[in-house]
Design an enzyme around this catalytic site. Structure first.
Site, PDB file in Angstrom:
ATOM      1  CG  HIS A 100      -0.208  -0.019   2.534  1.00 23.35           C
ATOM      2  ND1 HIS A 100      -0.187  -1.121   3.360  1.00 23.35           N
ATOM      3  CD2 HIS A 100       0.550   0.912   3.159  1.00 23.35           C
ATOM      4  CE1 HIS A 100       0.548  -0.873   4.422  1.00 23.35           C
ATOM      5  NE2 HIS A 100       1.018   0.362   4.332  1.00 23.35           N
TER       6      HIS A 100
HETATM    7  C1  T46 Z   1       2.480   0.538   7.025  1.00 24.76           C
HETATM    8  C2  T46 Z   1       3.326  -0.673   7.195  1.00 24.76           C
HETATM    9  C3  T46 Z   1       4.780  -0.355   7.303  1.00 24.76           C
HETATM   10  C4  T46 Z   1      -4.698  -0.831  13.415  1.00 24.76           C
HETATM   11  O1  T46 Z   1      -5.815  -1.113  13.906  1.00 24.76           O
HETATM   12  N1  T46 Z   1      -4.028   0.265  13.867  1.00 24.76           N
HETATM   13  C5  T46 Z   1      -2.794   0.594  13.385  1.00 24.76           C
HETATM   14  O2  T46 Z   1      -2.212   1.593  13.823  1.00 24.76           O
HETATM   15  C6  T46 Z   1      -2.229  -0.219  12.352  1.00 24.76           C
HETATM   16  C7  T46 Z   1      -0.873   0.125  11.763  1.00 24.76           C
HETATM   17  C8  T46 Z   1      -2.928  -1.307  11.909  1.00 24.76           C
HETATM   18  N2  T46 Z   1      -4.139  -1.596  12.437  1.00 24.76           N
HETATM   19  C9  T46 Z   1      -4.858  -2.812  11.975  1.00 24.76           C
HETATM   20  C10 T46 Z   1      -5.334  -2.793  10.535  1.00 24.76           C
HETATM   21  C11 T46 Z   1      -5.297  -4.274  10.159  1.00 24.76           C
HETATM   22  O3  T46 Z   1      -6.507  -4.884  10.561  1.00 24.76           O
HETATM   23  O4  T46 Z   1      -3.951  -3.919  12.065  1.00 24.76           O
HETATM   24  C12 T46 Z   1      -4.167  -4.846  11.014  1.00 24.76           C
HETATM   25  C13 T46 Z   1      -2.899  -5.108  10.222  1.00 24.76           C
HETATM   26  O5  T46 Z   1      -2.549  -3.912   9.474  1.00 24.76           O
HETATM   27  P1  T46 Z   1      -1.981  -3.967   7.995  1.00 24.76           P
HETATM   28  O6  T46 Z   1      -2.540  -5.108   7.269  1.00 24.76           O
HETATM   29  O7  T46 Z   1      -2.157  -2.602   7.387  1.00 24.76           O
HETATM   30  O8  T46 Z   1      -0.422  -4.242   8.313  1.00 24.76           O
HETATM   31  P2  T46 Z   1       0.835  -4.107   7.334  1.00 24.76           P
HETATM   32  O9  T46 Z   1       1.959  -4.761   8.020  1.00 24.76           O
HETATM   33  O10 T46 Z   1       0.517  -4.556   5.955  1.00 24.76           O
HETATM   34  O11 T46 Z   1       1.115  -2.518   7.244  1.00 24.76           O
HETATM   35  C14 T46 Z   1       1.542  -1.821   8.386  1.00 24.76           C
HETATM   36  C15 T46 Z   1       0.757  -0.512   8.549  1.00 24.76           C
HETATM   37  O12 T46 Z   1      -0.644  -0.771   8.582  1.00 24.76           O
HETATM   38  C16 T46 Z   1       1.048   0.457   7.433  1.00 24.76           C
HETATM   39  O13 T46 Z   1       0.538   1.725   7.752  1.00 24.76           O
HETATM   40  O14 T46 Z   1       2.892   1.521   6.435  1.00 24.76           O
HETATM   41  O15 T46 Z   1       2.938  -1.518   8.293  1.00 24.76           O
END
Ligand code: T46
Length: 132
Positions: free
Chosen positions: A48
């Protein structure tokens, strides 16, 4: 596309310490900290870009690789030291790979979590950066 920031390690006989202050050591005020751990080495994360969010990431334990993509070119950086991190600027598509089993990836962000700040579709990202 991204910037590598290296911090001094303040060590003494007891061990090591790294300090990170918003606006001084990283280029924004810190509003949120989150960390990723226990990622299976076969899994990839990210995929993303953020519309507005500015972030800074560092592997405080273990290692992982971050791929940065501005729509025209890709660069990757291996984070494998607890005193070396990278900026994750807004509107840069990023993906994370090759997590070591012990990896603890800490991210500092300049805003609270807002799902509507994410661009999770690569074609939409390319449109927004005017490459299609
Ligand atoms: C990024 C990269 C480096 C939350 O509820 N609060 C939060 O602050 C974050 C970061 C995530 N979430 C929830 C949203 C999803 O249900 O945690 C779950 C996993 O998040 P995501 O699939 O977006 O995780 P990554 O590792 O793909 O991405 C993360 C960050 O979300 C993103 O902002 O830049 O790490």
């Amino acid at each position: 596309m991204y910037k590598v920031i290296k911090f001094p390690v303040r060590g003494d006989a007891r061990g090591s310490l790294v300090a990170i202050e918003g606006l001084k050591d990283i280029p924004f005020e810190i509003k949120r900290v989150y960390y990723i751990f226990g990622t299976d080495p076969k899994e990839a994360r990210g995929f993303h870009a953020h519309k507005e969010l500015e972030q800074f990431g560092i592997c405080v334990k273990g290692s992982c690789e971050v791929v940065f993509d501005d729509g025209k070119k890709k660069e990757s950086f291996k984070l494998d030291a607890p005193h070396v991190g990278v900026t994750i600027p807004k509107m840069i598509w990023h993906e994370m790979y090759n997590f070591s089993e012990d990896c603890v990836f800490v991210v500092f962000a300049n805003d609270i979590y807002r799902e509507n700040d994410y661009i999770r579709n690569y074609d939409e990202y390319l449109k927004r950066v005017n490459y299609v």
